[in-house]
Design a protein around this motif. Structure first.
Motif, PDB file in Angstrom:
ATOM      1  N   LYS A 136       1.015  -1.097   0.447  1.00 28.76           N
ATOM      2  CA  LYS A 136      -0.076  -0.206   0.021  1.00 28.76           C
ATOM      3  C   LYS A 136       1.136   1.258  -0.137  1.00 28.76           C
ATOM      4  O   LYS A 136       0.691   2.808  -0.916  1.00 28.76           O
TER       5      LYS A 136
ATOM      6  N   LEU B  21       2.420   1.684  -3.564  1.00 25.09           N
ATOM      7  CA  LEU B  21       1.065   2.514  -4.071  1.00 25.09           C
ATOM      8  C   LEU B  21       1.447   4.206  -4.294  1.00 25.09           C
ATOM      9  O   LEU B  21       0.774   4.824  -5.628  1.00 25.09           O
TER      10      LEU B  21
ATOM     11  N   GLU C 120      -0.982  -1.698 -11.755  1.00 31.20           N
ATOM     12  CA  GLU C 120      -1.763  -2.806 -11.316  1.00 31.20           C
ATOM     13  C   GLU C 120      -1.421  -4.169 -11.161  1.00 31.20           C
ATOM     14  O   GLU C 120      -2.340  -4.831 -11.500  1.00 31.20           O
TER      15      GLU C 120
ATOM     16  N   LYS D 191      -1.657  -4.095  -7.304  1.00 25.94           N
ATOM     17  CA  LYS D 191      -3.005  -4.464  -7.206  1.00 25.94           C
ATOM     18  C   LYS D 191      -3.616  -6.017  -6.818  1.00 25.94           C
ATOM     19  O   LYS D 191      -3.819  -5.792  -6.132  1.00 25.94           O
TER      20      LYS D 191
END
Length: 259
Positions: free
Chosen positions: A58, A61, A127, A130
């Motif tokens: 996280k 990201l 992507e 994720k």
């Protein structure tokens, strides 16, 4: 440290055999739990590891998102610079100035292309991450559910056996307090070296319990006389006669029944 009252050899043998019976009972209780405490510990480690990994993903990201914003801002700046250089070209006085501005425009366009390439790569990375986040979260959820069930299972077993184990542990310490340190050290050494934890065993049908090696009649008589501590030459276990063992078992059975 309080001085241990000197016991007769028979009293020592009785205390040792009683200690063995109590410790074996504690072993039984712990065997009921089996590998459950270790399973819970391993699952807790896995959950902690997956949680840390999830937080790191996280964080990655968020970092990539910030980097994309920086690249987009840089593209806007490059576009503004191109617009400025194109305006300046309208007012140049010679070819040298025009060519110089053209090179600046080309450089800014290359910077835009490079920034767009980086953004494309970072979006692909997002992507992928994720997907990894989703997989990690799914795995974490599964491990947390499993851990919850295992903890409940362990808690139930602990609730059932805690009182008995605490009582027996205190009784084990009580018997240990009656025996000299040298004998306790020998007892623990033997107990830790054998798989079933039996350091003190009785004579059964002319052999030490659980052994196929016959004990000579003379040695059996010495064991029955309870005048000295005798060990099995094959296993190293401390030996007691069957009658003493039966008497101590009867006492301990009553004790266990009272818990």
């Amino acid at each position: 440290m309080a001085t241990i009252k000197e016991l007769s050899v028979e009293d020592k043998l009785r205390a040792l055999y009683a200690l063995q019976l109590v410790d074996s009972k504690i072993d039984e209780i712990r065997n009921v739990r089996g590998e459950l405490p270790l399973e819970v510990e391993d699952l807790e480690d896995e959950v902690a590891g997956l949680s840390t990994r999830l937080e790191k993903l996280k964080s990655d990201l968020e970092t990539i998102d910030e980097q994309i914003k920086v690249k987009k801002n840089a593209i806007d700046e490059h576009k503004a610079a191109i617009k400025k250089y194109l305006e300046q070209q309208k007012n140049v006085r010679n070819n040298r100035e025009f060519n110089s501005l053209t090179k600046e425009v080309e450089f800014q366009e290359l910077e835009i292309q490079l920034a767009e390439k980086h953004i494309k790569e970072m979006k692909a990375s997002i992507e992928h991450k994720k997907e990894v986040v989703a997989q990690t979260k799914e795995k974490l959820d599964g491990k947390q559910t499993h851990l919850k069930h295992k903890k409940a299972e362990l808690s139930d077993i602990m609730a059932e056996t805690e009182k008995e184990e605490n009582f027996l542990t205190a009784k084990s310490e009580e018997f240990r307090g009656q025996i000299e340190e040298r004998l306790i050290a020998a007892y623990d050494r033997i107990r830790n070296s054998v798989r079933n934890g039996l350091a003190v065993v009785s004579i059964e049908r002319g052999a030490s319990a659980g052994s196929f090696f016959t004990i000579p009649p003379q040695t059996q008589m010495e064991i029955a006389s309870r005048k000295k501590i005798i060990t099995d030459e094959h296993s190293g276990r401390i030996l007691v006669d069957g009658l003493l063992a039966d008497e101590e078992k009867e006492k301990m059975d009553k004790l266990f029944a009272s818990i």
